[in-house]
Write an enzyme that holds these catalytic residues in place. Structure first.
Site, PDB file in Angstrom:
ATOM      1  CB  ALA A 198      33.858  11.179   3.397  1.00 26.77           C
ATOM      2  CB  CYS A 319      27.266  32.963   8.815  1.00 29.75           C
ATOM      3  SG  CYS A 319      27.715  34.023  10.163  1.00 29.75           S
TER       4      CYS A 319
END
Ligand code: PLP
Length: 377
Positions: A198, A319
């Site tokens: 969503a 990261c």
């Protein structure tokens, strides 16, 4: 002079929530009942969940009978992969540019064969055809995303599906980034399962869905209560599901997202003139995504420089433990050293032409400053 308002060009990470989704979330929270309860308030909650299921299923041309709500795209992908493995599908063949949600789950399920991509980031279907021939005796599972999160490159899913079907396999499609940006038709794609999330289309975070077709054999991965007809235990995220459906309803009109392409391309042309490569430029791409790469300016420094100037984008790199790694996707596209200098800008329903112009202005100024520092050093 007043500082300009910060601009947000990181929709592929999370799209800002649409006001209609906020309202739907608030209304659902006020119901304050469990969709499994038989009393009036419970029935109201149940009706909301089932209406949302119809809305989301219709959005991708899938059947509401075979769609479960999940905690997001990650869980939807994992449910498909774990179900396929439990049903004996093997080997797992996973495109080299899939999201970590797919790659890491496939690794945890015993590993996979990486399906290579060409320099534009498009899956090598010749390779797939050969590999499927080589595993003729087994039922393979293939994961090929509809659109890539870093580059926006759209994959030839329907062509891959025909091959996978002929090999009696299962094709899983991660459509998390494609949803709301291009048309999705479950049957036309030939998918056996399809994952959605969503928060990539203006709904709340923490809710997604998995749709599947007749050939998929779904397993019960999460045990507990009988929610989702026993397929996925746990009290439904009522407000999240309501917000998801409201965002889907607003995403049917793609005019705002389609308008991004011309603005994105105008920005890309200016960056390319200054030496940036535009990843996936030679392939069909989502209208909102721009991934650039430069060999001499690390991603994290670009992100920081832009952030200081009020422009929010992301590194085309993962990261982890404080260390920015080169973009796995660009490495798969043979970018070499430039994979460590990838940057992604992605617009959406509230992004204007002025935002893209400012992004290009700021990037070009920051690049000049970086080059000046480099030559002075
Ligand atoms: N698949 C793709 C292609 C994505 O871009 C993402 C999110 O970045 C996911 C899956 C994971 O979705 P979620 O954040 O809803 O778990």
């Amino acid at each position: 002079m007043a500082r300009p308002e910060p601009i947000y060009l990181d929709y592929n990470a999370t799209a800002p929530i649409r006001p209609e989704a906020v309202e739907a979330v608030a209304r659902a929270l006020q119901i304050g009942a469990n969709p499994s309860s038989v009393h009036a308030a419970g029935r109201k909650a149940r009706a909301l969940v089932e209406a949302a299921r119809e809305t989301v299923a219709r959005f991708v041309g899938a059947s509401a009978q075979s769609l479960v709500f999940t905690s997001g795209g990650t869980e939807a992908n994992a449910l498909a992969i774990q179900s396929a493995v439990a049903a004996g599908f093997k080997p797992l063949i996973v495109s080299a540019v899939e999201h970590e949600a797919v790659v890491e789950t496939a690794k945890a399920c015993g590993g996979f064969d990486p399906l290579p991509v060409d320099k534009h980031g498009v899956a090598d279907l010749g390779w797939l055809e050969q590999r499927l021939k080589a595993v003729e005796a087994s039922r393979p599972f293939v994961a090929l995303m509809l659109a890539n999160n870093e580059t926006g490159v759209i994959q030839p899913v329907a062509e891959a599906a025909a091959m996978v079907r002929a090999a009696n396999g299962w094709l899983h499609v991660d459509a998390v980034q494609a949803a709301g940006k291009i048309d999705i038709d479950f049957n036309a794609l030939g998918a056996d399962s399809l994952a959605l999330s969503a928060h990539k289309l203006g709904g709340p975070q923490g809710v997604g869905a998995l749709a599947w077709g007749e050939r998929a054999v779904m397993s019960r991965v999460q045990h507990g209560g009988g929610q989702e007809r026993g397929r996925r235990a746990g009290t439904e995220n009522l407000s999240g599901i309501a917000g998801f459906a409201a965002a889907v309803e607003k995403s049917v009109d793609r005019s705002a997202i389609e308008a991004q392409a011309a603005w994105r391309d105008a920005a890309a042309a200016r960056l390319a003139e200054a030496g940036a490569s535009i990843a996936g430029e030679g392939a069909p791409r989502l209208p909102n995504t721009l991934c650039l790469a430069v060999a001499d300016w690390p991603s994290e420094l670009q992100v920081i420089a832009l952030d200081l100037a009020g422009v929010m984008v992301s590194a085309g790199a993962a990261c982890s433990s404080g260390k920015v790694k080169p973009s796995r996707v660009l490495e798969a596209m043979s970018y070499g050293a430039a994979a460590a200098g990838a940057l992604r800008a992605s617009g959406g329903w509230a992004t204007t032409e002025a935002d893209w112009i400012r992004f290009a202005d700021v990037w070009l100024e920051a690049r000049q400053r970086h080059a000046a520092r480099q030559s002075a050093a």
